[in-house]
Design a protein around this motif. Structure first.
Motif, PDB file in Angstrom:
ATOM      1  N   ASN A 108     -36.234   2.531 130.739  1.00 45.80           N
ATOM      2  CA  ASN A 108     -34.952   1.922 131.156  1.00 45.80           C
ATOM      3  C   ASN A 108     -35.100   1.129 132.451  1.00 45.80           C
ATOM      4  N   ASN A 145     -35.117  -3.113 132.845  1.00 46.11           N
ATOM      5  CA  ASN A 145     -33.873  -3.656 133.415  1.00 46.11           C
ATOM      6  C   ASN A 145     -33.939  -4.072 134.878  1.00 46.11           C
ATOM      7  N   PHE A 171     -31.005   6.376 134.810  1.00 44.67           N
ATOM      8  CA  PHE A 171     -30.700   4.953 134.958  1.00 44.67           C
ATOM      9  C   PHE A 171     -29.193   4.671 134.934  1.00 44.67           C
ATOM     10  N   ARG A 227     -38.182   8.276 129.191  1.00 44.27           N
ATOM     11  CA  ARG A 227     -37.110   7.383 128.740  1.00 44.27           C
ATOM     12  C   ARG A 227     -36.582   6.558 129.909  1.00 44.27           C
ATOM     13  N   ASP A 228     -36.476   7.202 131.070  1.00 41.36           N
ATOM     14  CA  ASP A 228     -36.001   6.478 132.247  1.00 41.36           C
ATOM     15  C   ASP A 228     -37.006   5.443 132.728  1.00 41.36           C
ATOM     16  N   GLU A 271     -28.269  11.310 127.490  1.00 32.23           N
ATOM     17  CA  GLU A 271     -29.171  10.165 127.672  1.00 32.23           C
ATOM     18  C   GLU A 271     -30.585  10.535 128.117  1.00 32.23           C
ATOM     19  N   THR A 272     -30.760  11.295 129.201  1.00 32.93           N
ATOM     20  CA  THR A 272     -32.130  11.655 129.574  1.00 32.93           C
ATOM     21  C   THR A 272     -32.248  13.140 129.869  1.00 32.93           C
TER      22      THR A 272
END
Length: 353
Positions: free
Chosen positions: A146, A150, A113, A142-143, A285-286
Motif C-alpha cells: 500500500n 501510493n 495505510f 500488505r502495508d 484491512e491489515t
C-alpha cells in the motif's frame, strides 16, 4: 564490531497499549547489542517491563517547536546515532531535530495505510517523512505494498513484524469457559458489538463468560457498560480494566476474539497466538490475515458479519477437540514473530544505516 555499540533512541507517545508493548519488547532485545534510550513525548511512567539498562526520559516542553528544540538538545547530549520515531505523527517532533543534529532517523509506523491516527494531516506528515527520513518501516506485507504503490519515497521502505514475547510450552486450558478480548476501550476496537454477540452465545452456553481487558475511560466505555447492563449481561460480560499480568489472562482463556474495525499489526492476536489460543477475528484491512491461518489456528470473519462470528464462536465452544487442534497449530506458526526472528531483521536494518 564497534558498530554494535551504537546509541539508539526510541521516541513516542506511550500510554500502556499495544504500541508501547511492541516498543518495549523490541528495546529489551536490542539492549543486548546497543545502548538504548527511550524518550516519551508525554509524562506517563512506563507501564510494561523495561530492562534496567535502558534509560527512560520525557520531553517536558508543550509546544511543537519547544519539543523539537528539546529533542535536538537531548539527541546531542546523549550522543544518539539513530532515532526511531514510534508512529508516523511522532515525526513532527523528530524530523527536524534529527536533521539539525545529523543523526540517522527511522520512522516506525504502527498504524496501517488507511488509518489517520486521529489527524487529518497524517498523509502530509508521511509524505514529508518518506522524503526526509533514512528508513521507513511498516508492520505488514500488505502495508508495504500500500505504501510503495501510493507514496513517493526517497528512503528505503520495508516491513517488519512486531515481536510477540516467547512463551515456553504454553498449555491450552481445555477446562476454561472464558472468551477474552484485550484493548483500550474505544470506538476503533468495536467492543460495543460484544454484548450483542454474547447474548446469543450465552443463551446457549450459560456457563461461559466474556472478559474485556484494557483502559476503560470516557463515553465509549460508559456506553459499553450501559449496554451490558441493559442486556442483563453484567455477570457474563465483564469489563476488567487494564491488567499488569496479561499472561495469566491468556493462560486461563479458551478463545480469543478480536472485533476491531482497524489495526496495524494487532499485538493482542500475536500474544494470543503465542499462548496457543484459538482466535476469531474480523478480517480487517491489515494484520489478522498475516497472523491467523483461517480454519487452521483460528477463524477470519468478513468485517462486521456478526452472524458468522457468533456461529464460529459457538462452533469452537461446542467442539473442544477443534480448539485443542487449533491451539497446537498456533505453536507451529509462531516463529515469524519470535524475539529472535524480529530482532535479527531490526539488527540488519540498523547495521545497514
Amino acid at each position: 564490531v564497534m558498530v554494535d555499540k551504537m546509541n539508539i533512541c526510541f521516541c513516542g507517545h506511550f500510554t500502556g497499549g499495544g504500541t508501547e508493548r511492541a516498543t518495549f519488547l523490541l528495546a529489551n532485545q536490542l539492549i543486548k547489542l546497543y545502548k538504548i534510550n527511550i524518550i516519551s513525548t508525554d509524562s506517563n511512567p512506563p507501564f510494561f517491563y523495561l530492562d534496567k539498562r535502558i534509560k527512560y526520559d520525557h520531553l517536558h516542553e508543550k509546544s511543537l517547536l519547544g519539543k523539537n528544540i528539546e529533542l535536538a538538545k537531548y539527541l546531542k547530549a546523549e550522543k544518539i546515532d539513530i532515532l526511531i520515531s514510534v508512529e508516523a505523527m511522532t515525526g513532527l517532533y523528530s524530523i527536524f531535530a534529527t536533521k539539525i543534529i545529523g543523526c540517522k532517523h527511522i520512522i516506525w509506523e504502527h498504524a496501517n495505510f488507511f488509518q489517520t491516527q486521529g489527524s487529518k494531516h497524517i498523509r502530509k506528515v508521511r509524505k514529508l517523512e518518506l522524503l526526509l527520513a533514512d528508513y521507513y518501516l511498516v508492520l505488514t506485507k500488505r502495508d508495504l505494498k500500500n505504501f510503495t504503490d501510493n507514496y513517493y519515497h526517497r528512503c528505503p521502505i520495508d516491513y517488519v513484524y512486531n515481536i510477540a514475547e516467547d512463551v515456553d510450552n504454553p498449555i491450552y486450558n481445555i477446562e476454561s469457559k472464558t472468551i477474552v478480548s484485550v484493548g483500550v476501550v474505544r470506538d476503533i476496537k468495536n467492543f460495543l458489538i460484544i454484548p450483542e454477540l454474547a447474548k446469543e452465545i450465552f443463551d446457549k452456553n450459560p456457563d461461559w463468560k466474556w472478559e474485556i481487558y484494557g483502559i476503560a475511560k470516557g463515553n465509549y466505555a460508559l456506553k459499553l457498560q450501559e449496554k451490558i447492563e441493559e442486556m442483563n449481561l453484567s455477570d457474563k460480560v465483564l469489563m476488567c480494566g487494564q491488567s499488569s499480568d496479561i499472561e495469566t489472562v491468556y493462560k486461563n482463556a479458551a478463545i480469543y476474539v478480536m472485533t476491531s474495525k482497524n489495526e496495524g499489526l494487532p499485538m493482542v492476536l500475536l500474544e494470543a497466538k503465542m499462548h496457543g489460543l484459538p482466535m476469531v477475528s474480523f478480517d480487517i484491512e491489515t494484520g489478522p490475515d498475516e497472523i491467523i491461518s483461517d480454519n487452521v489456528d483460528g477463524f477470519l470473519i468478513p468485517y462486521d458479519d456478526k452472524k458468522m462470528m457468533i456461529n464460529k464462536i459457538l462452533y469452537l465452544i461446542e467442539n473442544p477437540d477443534k480448539r485443542k487442534e487449533m491451539s497446537s497449530m498456533c505453536r507451529m506458526t509462531r516463529n515469524l514473530f519470535s524475539e529472535k526472528e524480529v530482532s535479527d531483521k531490526w539488527r540488519r536494518i540498523i547495521n545497514d544505516l
